[in-house]
Design a protein around this motif. Structure first.
Motif, PDB file in Angstrom:
ATOM      1  N   PHE A  44       1.559  -5.068  -5.701  1.00 25.21           N
ATOM      2  CA  PHE A  44       2.952  -5.494  -6.482  1.00 25.21           C
ATOM      3  C   PHE A  44       2.787  -6.425  -7.305  1.00 25.21           C
ATOM      4  O   PHE A  44       3.889  -7.217  -7.594  1.00 25.21           O
ATOM      5  CB  PHE A  44       3.879  -5.998  -5.088  1.00 25.21           C
ATOM      6  N   ASP A  47       5.632  -6.284 -10.066  1.00 22.63           N
ATOM      7  CA  ASP A  47       6.722  -6.607  -9.658  1.00 22.63           C
ATOM      8  C   ASP A  47       6.947  -7.998  -9.472  1.00 22.63           C
ATOM      9  O   ASP A  47       7.928  -8.884  -9.899  1.00 22.63           O
ATOM     10  CB  ASP A  47       7.390  -6.033  -8.222  1.00 22.63           C
ATOM     11  N   LEU A  48       5.973  -8.790  -9.004  1.00 22.58           N
ATOM     12  CA  LEU A  48       5.865 -10.155  -8.656  1.00 22.58           C
ATOM     13  C   LEU A  48       5.652 -10.880  -9.940  1.00 22.58           C
ATOM     14  O   LEU A  48       6.225 -12.086 -10.259  1.00 22.58           O
ATOM     15  CB  LEU A  48       4.432 -10.615  -7.816  1.00 22.58           C
ATOM     16  N   ARG A  50       7.145  -9.768 -12.762  1.00 17.52           N
ATOM     17  CA  ARG A  50       8.299  -9.808 -13.608  1.00 17.52           C
ATOM     18  C   ARG A  50       9.359 -10.739 -12.571  1.00 17.52           C
ATOM     19  O   ARG A  50      10.282 -11.674 -13.312  1.00 17.52           O
ATOM     20  CB  ARG A  50       8.926  -8.291 -13.212  1.00 17.52           C
ATOM     21  N   LEU A  51       9.005 -11.139 -11.364  1.00 24.42           N
ATOM     22  CA  LEU A  51      10.022 -11.961 -10.645  1.00 24.42           C
ATOM     23  C   LEU A  51       9.733 -13.332 -11.149  1.00 24.42           C
ATOM     24  O   LEU A  51      10.441 -14.248 -11.383  1.00 24.42           O
ATOM     25  CB  LEU A  51       9.532 -11.917  -9.201  1.00 24.42           C
ATOM     26  N   GLU A  54      11.530 -14.258 -14.364  1.00 26.33           N
ATOM     27  CA  GLU A  54      12.995 -14.023 -14.222  1.00 26.33           C
ATOM     28  C   GLU A  54      13.603 -15.670 -14.534  1.00 26.33           C
ATOM     29  O   GLU A  54      13.080 -16.741 -14.139  1.00 26.33           O
ATOM     30  CB  GLU A  54      13.612 -13.586 -12.878  1.00 26.33           C
TER      31      GLU A  54
END
Length: 89
Positions: A44, A47-48, A50-51, A54
């Motif tokens: 992941f 995704d991680l 991208r988080l 944020e």
């Protein structure tokens, strides 16, 4: 007097076995946790990342995410560690 330091009771032996087993369990859990976290962060990773970028997630939020991921390790029963570890290889 001469034998007293060398006499081990069943309780002494059971405590030694438990301590040894606890050390092995702790080592196994730590190895499993490391393997699990490597697998999660690799699987992941995008995704991680991208988080992490944020705007509304601060350092505390990221620490909480890591804590949650690490806590997920505890959801596996001790007996399942070997099975899961083998499947992740």
């Amino acid at each position: 007097r001469g034998l007293l330091p060398y006499v081990a009771t069943n309780i002494d032996l059971m405590q030694q076995q438990k301590a040894s087993r606890t050390d092995v369990d702790r080592t196994t859990k730590e190895k499993f946790k490391q393997l699990y976290m490597e697998h999660v962060t690799t699987g992941f990773g995008a995704d991680l990342d991208r988080l992490r970028k944020e705007d509304d997630i601060d350092e505390d939020g990221l620490e909480m995410l890591v804590d949650v991921l690490e806590a997920a390790v505890e959801s596996f029963a001790d007996g399942m560690h070997d099975v899961v570890e083998e499947s992740l290889k």
